[in-house]
Design a protein around this motif. Structure first.
Motif, PDB file in Angstrom:
ATOM      1  N   ARG A   1       0.695  -1.342  -0.263  1.00 13.54           N
ATOM      2  CA  ARG A   1      -0.097  -0.013  -0.443  1.00 13.54           C
ATOM      3  C   ARG A   1       0.879   0.737   0.180  1.00 13.54           C
ATOM      4  O   ARG A   1       1.726   1.015   0.833  1.00 13.54           O
ATOM      5  CB  ARG A   1      -0.695  -0.457   1.357  1.00 13.54           C
ATOM      6  N   ALA A   2       0.631   2.414  -0.922  1.00 20.37           N
ATOM      7  CA  ALA A   2       1.161   3.726  -0.642  1.00 20.37           C
ATOM      8  C   ALA A   2       0.230   4.452   0.257  1.00 20.37           C
ATOM      9  O   ALA A   2      -0.232   4.619  -0.305  1.00 20.37           O
ATOM     10  CB  ALA A   2       1.466   3.977  -2.911  1.00 20.37           C
ATOM     11  N   ALA A   3       1.625   5.895   0.064  1.00 20.49           N
ATOM     12  CA  ALA A   3       1.316   6.904   0.972  1.00 20.49           C
ATOM     13  C   ALA A   3       0.637   7.500   0.262  1.00 20.49           C
ATOM     14  O   ALA A   3       0.787   7.226  -1.211  1.00 20.49           O
ATOM     15  CB  ALA A   3       2.605   6.889   1.826  1.00 20.49           C
ATOM     16  N   ALA A   4       0.308   8.642   1.398  1.00 12.69           N
ATOM     17  CA  ALA A   4      -0.717   9.579   0.293  1.00 12.69           C
ATOM     18  C   ALA A   4       0.122  10.286  -0.716  1.00 12.69           C
ATOM     19  O   ALA A   4      -0.310  10.751  -1.414  1.00 12.69           O
ATOM     20  CB  ALA A   4      -1.664  10.229   1.150  1.00 12.69           C
ATOM     21  N   ASN A   5       1.112  10.562  -0.193  1.00  9.15           N
ATOM     22  CA  ASN A   5       1.829  11.457  -0.535  1.00  9.15           C
ATOM     23  C   ASN A   5       2.648  11.186  -2.290  1.00  9.15           C
ATOM     24  O   ASN A   5       3.421  11.427  -3.416  1.00  9.15           O
ATOM     25  CB  ASN A   5       3.479  11.396   0.067  1.00  9.15           C
ATOM     26  N   ILE A   6       2.285   9.602  -2.489  1.00 11.08           N
ATOM     27  CA  ILE A   6       2.927   8.833  -3.885  1.00 11.08           C
ATOM     28  C   ILE A   6       2.099   9.131  -5.461  1.00 11.08           C
ATOM     29  O   ILE A   6       0.886   9.050  -5.202  1.00 11.08           O
ATOM     30  CB  ILE A   6       2.665   7.136  -3.115  1.00 11.08           C
ATOM     31  N   PRO A   7       3.124  10.091  -5.949  1.00 10.22           N
ATOM     32  CA  PRO A   7       2.664  10.097  -7.456  1.00 10.22           C
ATOM     33  C   PRO A   7       1.867   8.592  -7.947  1.00 10.22           C
ATOM     34  O   PRO A   7       2.066   8.020  -7.884  1.00 10.22           O
ATOM     35  CB  PRO A   7       3.736  10.899  -8.066  1.00 10.22           C
ATOM     36  N   ARG A   8       0.989   9.615  -8.433  1.00  9.44           N
ATOM     37  CA  ARG A   8      -0.669   8.397  -9.257  1.00  9.44           C
ATOM     38  C   ARG A   8       0.760   7.830 -10.278  1.00  9.44           C
ATOM     39  O   ARG A   8      -0.179   6.779 -10.762  1.00  9.44           O
ATOM     40  CB  ARG A   8      -1.627   8.765  -9.764  1.00  9.44           C
TER      41      ARG A   8
END
Length: 311
Positions: free
Chosen positions: A148-155
């Motif tokens: 799972r990626a954090a919210a700051n990870i670029p789409r």
């Protein structure tokens, strides 16, 4: 291969030198106070000697530009190990470490210049030799893990893994028969395992010509098997799970990489890194901690504070 740690040069005239790292011997690290190791991630004296012998020589000491470092190498490595193991933000580093911006710049520079890979590979070769094996592996295991990626990870560098029902990124690992990392790559979770394995196996072949056999699970079956055999001269053997099997079962060979995916470093449980290459670097930092501890005979979580080190 760049030169090892031992290098003849003119040492600093600083009267205070309680550490034997290159930054203390030839740089400006002696201008700062010593730090007392107090965390589980701090290297013991025995562990530091193991790491010190495998440290790459910085460019400034070989006359290839840059400037002498102003902070102790041991303190810098301990700071990065603290971040990797505890999963904290760089800005939340304890105050007894060097300033977090300097530590982050140190880790980033080592990742970009390949110094971290050099340190990791040297430690891995020493572990293999200690276990009675050749430094050059002949077989490997490949697998992946969705995170799972954090919210700051670029789409642009994240996606959705429909099979695992996980949104974020996917970590692809190639390990040897001891579970030591040979190659790592981080992609979006939407990338199929067999697609990500193509450049990963090509890099593996370029780095380790001695490898002839690679074990993998059913996700790597299909055209990749023929492509590996024809283009890379690798035998990709698929270890499948029986349809009649229920529950958790230890499969031959695959358990080695499955164990490797269960790293204890909190920074690897979730992907917080803006760049995929930084998460790859965190995998290598975590492995250097494991291997240096193994070479120094250190039990996981054990730490003995040296009485001789003072502020």
């Amino acid at each position: 291969m760049p030169q090892s740690f031992a290098l003849a040069s003119v040492e600093s005239n600083s009267p205070s030198r309680t550490c034997d790292c290159l930054a203390h011997r030839f740089g400006n690290a002696a201008d700062w106070p010593d730090r007392i190791p107090c965390y589980d991630t701090d290297m013991t004296e025995a562990e530091w000697q193991v790491v010190r012998e495998s440290l790459p020589v910085p460019a400034w000491l070989e006359g290839r530009g840059s400037r002498p470092e102003g902070y102790c190498h041991r303190q810098m490595v301990d700071a990065v190990r603290y971040v990797a193991d505890n999963g904290v933000k760089w800005a939340n580093l304890p105050r007894d470490f060097p300033p977090f911006k300097r530590v982050h710049a140190f880790a980033r520079r080592w990742q970009v210049q390949g110094l971290l890979t050099e340190l990791h590979d040297r430690l891995r070769d020493r572990v293999r030799v200690r276990e009675g094996r050749s430094p050059d592996p002949s077989a490997a295991i490949v697998d992946s893990q969705s995170l799972r990626a954090a919210a700051n990870i670029p789409r642009s560098t994240s996606g959705w893994d429909g099979g695992k029902k996980v949104g974020g990124r996917k970590k692809h690992l190639v390990v040897d028969c001891l579970g030591l990392v040979l190659a790592v790559a981080v992609t979006a979770a939407s990338v199929q395992d067999r697609d990500a394995a193509v450049p990963l196996l090509e890099r593996l072949r370029a780095m380790y010509f001695s490898i002839r056999l690679v074990w993998a699970d059913g996700d790597y079956a299909g055209s990749l098997v023929d492509r590996a055999r024809e283009n890379l001269r690798l035998t990709l053997e698929i270890v499948k799970r029986s349809d009649a099997t229920t529950g958790f079962v230890v499969l031959p060979r695959r358990w080695v990489v499955e164990r490797m995916l269960l790293m204890r470093s909190r920074r690897l449980v979730r992907d917080y890194e803006t760049l995929p290459a930084i998460h790859e670097a965190m995998v290598l930092w975590s492995m250097t901690m494991l291997m240096s501890g193994r070479l120094a005979g250190r039990r996981p979580g054990a730490f003995s504070q040296p009485a001789s080190r003072t502020r």
